[in-house]
Design a protein around this motif. Sequence first.
Motif, short mmCIF file in Angstrom:
data_model
loop_
_atom_site.label_atom_id
_atom_site.label_comp_id
_atom_site.label_asym_id
_atom_site.label_seq_id
_atom_site.Cartn_x
_atom_site.Cartn_y
_atom_site.Cartn_z
N GLU A 1 -13.03 0.92 -4.35
CA GLU A 1 -13.65 1.35 -3.10
C GLU A 1 -13.34 2.81 -2.79
OE1 GLU A 1 -12.17 -1.36 -0.23
OE2 GLU A 1 -13.18 -3.11 -1.11
N SER A 2 -12.10 3.22 -3.07
CA SER A 2 -11.70 4.59 -2.76
C SER A 2 -12.35 5.59 -3.69
CB SER A 2 -10.17 4.72 -2.85
OG SER A 2 -9.54 3.87 -1.93
N LEU A 3 -12.57 5.19 -4.94
CA LEU A 3 -13.15 6.12 -5.89
C LEU A 3 -14.63 6.37 -5.63
CD1 LEU A 3 -11.47 4.98 -9.20
CD2 LEU A 3 -11.14 7.14 -8.03
N ALA B 1 -5.37 11.33 -4.15
CA ALA B 1 -4.37 10.28 -3.99
C ALA B 1 -4.88 9.30 -2.95
CB ALA B 1 -3.05 10.88 -3.52
N LEU B 2 -4.98 8.04 -3.35
CA LEU B 2 -5.60 7.03 -2.50
C LEU B 2 -4.59 5.93 -2.22
CD1 LEU B 2 -8.79 6.91 -4.69
CD2 LEU B 2 -8.54 8.14 -2.54
N THR C 1 -6.86 5.43 2.55
CA THR C 1 -6.74 6.78 2.03
C THR C 1 -5.84 7.62 2.91
OG1 THR C 1 -8.96 6.63 1.17
CG2 THR C 1 -8.02 8.83 1.31
N ALA C 2 -4.86 8.30 2.33
CA ALA C 2 -3.95 9.15 3.08
C ALA C 2 -4.36 10.60 2.87
CB ALA C 2 -2.52 8.94 2.60
N HIS C 3 -4.32 11.39 3.91
CA HIS C 3 -4.67 12.80 3.85
C HIS C 3 -3.50 13.62 4.36
CE1 HIS C 3 -8.82 11.57 3.16
NE2 HIS C 3 -8.68 10.74 4.17
N ALA C 4 -3.36 14.82 3.82
CA ALA C 4 -2.24 15.66 4.22
C ALA C 4 -2.23 15.91 5.71
CB ALA C 4 -2.28 16.98 3.45
#
Length: 341
Positions: free
Chosen positions: A244-246, A13-14, A19-22
């Motif tokens: 960019e995130s991928l 999930a971007l 980018t967000a991380h748990a």
Amino acid sequence: MRRLLVGSIAVSALALAGTAHAEGECGSAAAGWNAPNGAVVFDRGPGPIRSVLDAIGEYRTHSMLSHGPGAGVSHATMSNPEQVSWPGVCTKPLNSFQLQYGYPGLEQINQGGIYMYMFGDGSGPEWTGWQQGDPAQAALIGDSIWYNHSYVSDISKHDSGQYLDRPVRNGARVNYSLFQYRDLQSAHQIPGEAVNNGMVCSTFMAYAHSYAGRGSVTPHLYSHEQIANASNSLYTGVYNECKESLGWFTNALLTIACPFYNVCGNAGHQVANCMSTNMCDTADDRYWKSVRDDPNATATSISPDRIGGWGVHPIDNTIWGPDYTHQLQWNSGGNVYGCWQ
């Protein structure tokens, strides 16, 4: 606004805002911020929503209601919608329900939660500040939302021992609704209503202003040229953030899984449709482009800049507007753990 959605494709999930991380959803703040009770806290963060605001000549990307130094925070925001499973990810990449009814929406969290919201991804906004205006009137706004407004409590999605208070409107939790950027309807009024029972950060601030009896915040009419530029910028921002995130997955996993589809382009169309027409379940670009190309199409909304009286917006539209911008500092006492979703 800052933490909003997309690029949630292929393997993770971007976020639109990075980018967000748990591990960035919950954590501790070594100190609390210095914003007084009832002050509005602003920031300017990265992501396609910033592209939209830049396209209409505005600067601030998020607004929050402080309940005092080191105390709670009320704001409206949205986390990443999940990707849909294959093969749907090829044509309509994002979970349309989560895109339309953004979670957590309107929430009240502590200093640990808001610190992780702002800095939990390891970067943080490029600018922050706060405005108070008249201290007594600002405190009325802070106290009215904190002490008088009805709410329910939800368990954090990332720590079952933490709870988020969510103010309710019309008997239901308030979602984050992208369509508020196109038409806020009467979300800023009392009692007021809007599709998706939704608000964004700045329409919530206008609602809080009115709820406390400080007067109605008038919205701003954005021209066709402005919303056409904003639409193009939103699509491009989501597309670029996705690409960019991928990273290398663009040429590896996605190429294999969806060889005949522009997945990042479809994500951009889906978000642009959601904002411009409230049609979040389609990546057919005809919908948002029909608004972009209609010379009579405009938008009516309240932005963070309007809340603060910046740029073309009058300083007397809110009690915060006449104030200058103070530096946001994290210097009040206490070490507080919390979550923002």
